[in-house]
Design a protein around this motif. Sequence first.
Motif, PDB file in Angstrom:
ATOM      1  N   ASP A  51     -32.265  18.609  -6.473  1.00 45.13           N
ATOM      2  CA  ASP A  51     -33.057  17.626  -5.733  1.00 45.13           C
ATOM      3  C   ASP A  51     -33.834  18.286  -4.595  1.00 45.13           C
ATOM      4  N   ILE A  52     -33.194  19.220  -3.907  1.00 48.13           N
ATOM      5  CA  ILE A  52     -33.852  19.932  -2.809  1.00 48.13           C
ATOM      6  C   ILE A  52     -35.007  20.772  -3.347  1.00 48.13           C
ATOM      7  N   ASP A  53     -34.789  21.442  -4.475  1.00 50.00           N
ATOM      8  CA  ASP A  53     -35.864  22.238  -5.087  1.00 50.00           C
ATOM      9  C   ASP A  53     -37.047  21.348  -5.465  1.00 50.00           C
ATOM     10  N   GLY A  54     -36.761  20.174  -6.027  1.00 50.38           N
ATOM     11  CA  GLY A  54     -37.813  19.232  -6.383  1.00 50.38           C
ATOM     12  C   GLY A  54     -38.538  18.707  -5.154  1.00 50.38           C
ATOM     13  N   TRP A  55     -37.792  18.435  -4.094  1.00 51.60           N
ATOM     14  CA  TRP A  55     -38.372  17.959  -2.843  1.00 51.60           C
ATOM     15  C   TRP A  55     -39.301  19.018  -2.251  1.00 51.60           C
ATOM     16  N   ILE A  56     -38.877  20.280  -2.304  1.00 52.44           N
ATOM     17  CA  ILE A  56     -39.712  21.379  -1.807  1.00 52.44           C
ATOM     18  C   ILE A  56     -41.013  21.449  -2.605  1.00 52.44           C
ATOM     19  N   ALA A  57     -40.916  21.343  -3.914  1.00 56.54           N
ATOM     20  CA  ALA A  57     -42.103  21.385  -4.771  1.00 56.54           C
ATOM     21  C   ALA A  57     -43.056  20.244  -4.421  1.00 56.54           C
ATOM     22  N   ALA A  58     -42.512  19.058  -4.212  1.00 58.35           N
ATOM     23  CA  ALA A  58     -43.338  17.898  -3.866  1.00 58.35           C
ATOM     24  C   ALA A  58     -44.008  18.107  -2.503  1.00 58.35           C
ATOM     25  N   GLN A  59     -43.262  18.645  -1.536  1.00 55.86           N
ATOM     26  CA  GLN A  59     -43.826  18.902  -0.208  1.00 55.86           C
ATOM     27  C   GLN A  59     -44.912  19.961  -0.287  1.00 55.86           C
ATOM     28  N   SER A  60     -44.696  20.986  -1.088  1.00 56.29           N
ATOM     29  CA  SER A  60     -45.680  22.062  -1.242  1.00 56.29           C
ATOM     30  C   SER A  60     -46.971  21.531  -1.837  1.00 56.29           C
ATOM     31  N   GLY A  65     -52.666  20.116  -0.955  1.00 62.48           N
ATOM     32  CA  GLY A  65     -53.745  19.141  -1.035  1.00 62.48           C
ATOM     33  C   GLY A  65     -54.400  18.927   0.317  1.00 62.48           C
ATOM     34  N   GLN A  66     -53.623  18.971   1.387  1.00 60.99           N
ATOM     35  CA  GLN A  66     -54.165  18.764   2.730  1.00 60.99           C
ATOM     36  C   GLN A  66     -54.877  19.997   3.240  1.00 60.99           C
ATOM     37  N   ALA A  67     -54.399  21.171   2.845  1.00 59.35           N
ATOM     38  CA  ALA A  67     -54.976  22.426   3.353  1.00 59.35           C
ATOM     39  C   ALA A  67     -56.333  22.715   2.722  1.00 59.35           C
TER      40      ALA A  67
END
Length: 68
Positions: A51-60, A65-67
């Motif tokens: 779940d943490i790995d997936g959360w990191i991927a989603a945050q990245s 997209g913002q950068a």
Amino acid sequence: MPTSSQEGEILAIKQVADFLQVTERTIYRLAAAKKIPAFKVGGTWRFRRIDIDGWIAAQSGTMEGQAG
């Protein structure tokens, strides 16, 4: 394989904080605000590694997209 054992791995607050290189307090805040995938066992926060790995991927993905 090592991947399958990591997928089922359960992490504590300190382990997640070390992994993400933030303070334990930051992880408590994120978990309490439901901004990071977590669950409680006996009143103590726990996190599934997958779940943490997936959360990191989603945050990245959001950050990229913002950068750009």
